[in-house]
Scaffold this active site. Sequence first.
Site, PDB file in Angstrom:
ATOM      1  N   ASP A 155      -1.135  19.111  15.945  1.00 29.43           N
ATOM      2  CA  ASP A 155       0.287  18.746  16.040  1.00 29.43           C
ATOM      3  C   ASP A 155       0.625  17.517  15.187  1.00 29.43           C
ATOM      4  O   ASP A 155       1.777  17.082  15.154  1.00 29.43           O
ATOM      5  CB  ASP A 155       0.662  18.458  17.501  1.00 29.43           C
ATOM      6  CG  ASP A 155       0.631  19.726  18.341  1.00 29.43           C
ATOM      7  OD1 ASP A 155       0.769  20.825  17.770  1.00 29.43           O
ATOM      8  OD2 ASP A 155       0.470  19.623  19.572  1.00 29.43           O
ATOM      9  N   LYS A 202       3.817  27.295  15.150  1.00 30.57           N
ATOM     10  CA  LYS A 202       4.320  26.302  16.116  1.00 30.57           C
ATOM     11  C   LYS A 202       5.838  26.444  16.303  1.00 30.57           C
ATOM     12  O   LYS A 202       6.403  27.457  15.926  1.00 30.57           O
ATOM     13  CB  LYS A 202       3.943  24.897  15.643  1.00 30.57           C
ATOM     14  CG  LYS A 202       2.443  24.691  15.499  1.00 30.57           C
ATOM     15  CD  LYS A 202       1.741  24.775  16.835  1.00 30.57           C
ATOM     16  CE  LYS A 202       0.242  24.799  16.682  1.00 30.57           C
ATOM     17  NZ  LYS A 202      -0.466  25.100  17.901  1.00 30.57           N
TER      18      LYS A 202
HETATM   19  C1  S3P Z   1      -1.068  22.768  23.387  1.00 32.14           C
HETATM   20  C2  S3P Z   1      -1.914  23.379  22.514  1.00 32.14           C
HETATM   21  C3  S3P Z   1      -1.659  23.481  21.059  1.00 32.14           C
HETATM   22  C4  S3P Z   1      -0.559  22.527  20.607  1.00 32.14           C
HETATM   23  C5  S3P Z   1       0.610  22.518  21.544  1.00 32.14           C
HETATM   24  C6  S3P Z   1       0.171  22.122  22.944  1.00 32.14           C
HETATM   25  C7  S3P Z   1      -1.431  22.739  24.819  1.00 32.14           C
HETATM   26  O1  S3P Z   1      -1.276  24.802  20.774  1.00 32.14           O
HETATM   27  O2  S3P Z   1      -0.140  22.842  19.306  1.00 32.14           O
HETATM   28  O3  S3P Z   1       1.582  21.599  21.084  1.00 32.14           O
HETATM   29  O4  S3P Z   1      -0.864  21.944  25.589  1.00 32.14           O
HETATM   30  O5  S3P Z   1      -2.305  23.523  25.206  1.00 32.14           O
HETATM   31  P1  S3P Z   1      -2.392  25.956  20.561  1.00 32.14           P
HETATM   32  O6  S3P Z   1      -3.239  25.970  21.752  1.00 32.14           O
HETATM   33  O7  S3P Z   1      -1.651  27.235  20.411  1.00 32.14           O
HETATM   34  O8  S3P Z   1      -3.104  25.549  19.313  1.00 32.14           O
END
Ligand code: S3P
Length: 441
Positions: free
Chosen positions: A321, A348
């Site tokens: 992120d 995202k």
């Molecule tokens: C998150 C996981 C990430 C991240 C998101 C929050 C989480 O996504 O980009 O902002 O809280 O599990 P991904 O698991 O799809 O990579």
Amino acid sequence: MSNHIFITKKIESFKKKITVSSDKSISIRSVLLASQAVGISKISNLLESEDVKNALKTIRKLGINYKKKKGIYYIEGFGLNGFDIKKKTILDAGNSGTLARLILGLLIKSKYKIKLIGDKSLSKRDFSRVIKPLRLFGVNVRSKNNKLPIELLGSHFLRPIKYYENIGSAQVKSCILLSALNTPGTTVVKSKKSRNHTELMLKFLKYPIKIQKTKTFDKISIKGLNQFKAFKYNVPGDISSASFFIVLTLLSKKSQLTIENVNINKSRVGIITILNKMGAKIKYKNKKLYNGEEIADICIKSKDNLKSINCSPKLNSSAIDEFLIIFLAAAKSKGISKFRNLGEMNKKESKRLDLGINFLKLIGIKIERFGNDLNIYGNPSLSLSKSYEIKNFLKDHRIFFLSCIAALTLGGKWKINDKKSANTSFPKFLKIIKMIGGKIN
Ligand code: S3P
């Protein structure tokens, strides 16, 4: 109230201590796990952002009551599958991919069909990554093109699964772990490294979960149908929110910043590793352990001469992120920075890789793109003087924050739209910017 801001002045040098908003990932998980605990959980410092408010609204719609008293959220759970699900329930996850993907895991015993919807941005995102494992558990899931809206009908004949999660997505891993809670037997997920808050919280709750670590994967075994008691949790600061202030300080002149009480879990601090490899000298103070999570104050000083980085894709997940703001640091460093395999960025809240590249082009940075790989030609004396308008970014909060930091550190006259997007993850953002001397109109 208008939904745009103007920034026309760089920030003057500053020396401050701040706290940023609480961790979004941990806030959402604490709400969802409290909804499955037996008794009244007490959560303090819960992030009060749109994504977390949607998590609270979601559990309320599923029959779980909560109230807020003197800054503490009291959430009353009735144990596993303790939801009171009404016919024709529609749940709205808003902008939150984490909420949408995790809540599906908690609904796998629903006796009525539930519809899950989200906002325009969330409705464009891929759900095949969770639909696939959910179907293996025995759940009935329907969706057009693997996107929202999704209709889910639970089952009372669930079976544990063995799953290989090779995207490196904590949301997928967590959806599986939460599904496993209501499934008899032992579910095993071999998961490419990603943030591990769900596992740590379940461990802290003394839930039967076993984690075997290798360099690139974690093998997690979890036994279903074990109740756990209500808990107390004090949510620490969010490294993803802190990252904008870290780069703001690095790129400003003669400034110093301490960001107190931030979660520095190893699976989240890729940005610190990357910036320190670029010469940033970011330090931790007052390190402590809290329920399996590591917390510290982060100390940053301005750095005139950052150097470029050849960024190992092994760091991608722990900085997923933060790449937008890392790109800005790369644009103001000496040499060519190289980043690889960043395809997940396009999955995202907006297509962040594409938008990040457009952003760098807009401010005149030379870049080369090869599919999901990116070379950024840095320039330590980068300074802007033109007018810039940032719009049409699907209200992605992180593009908003990036634009503000670019304006405050590089100069130029900026109009930045969709101010309200800050409420998704970091409602205090502009207030803190003003507190440390940033001029916003
Ligand atoms: C998150 C996981 C990430 C991240 C998101 C929050 C989480 O996504 O980009 O902002 O809280 O599990 P991904 O698991 O799809 O990579």
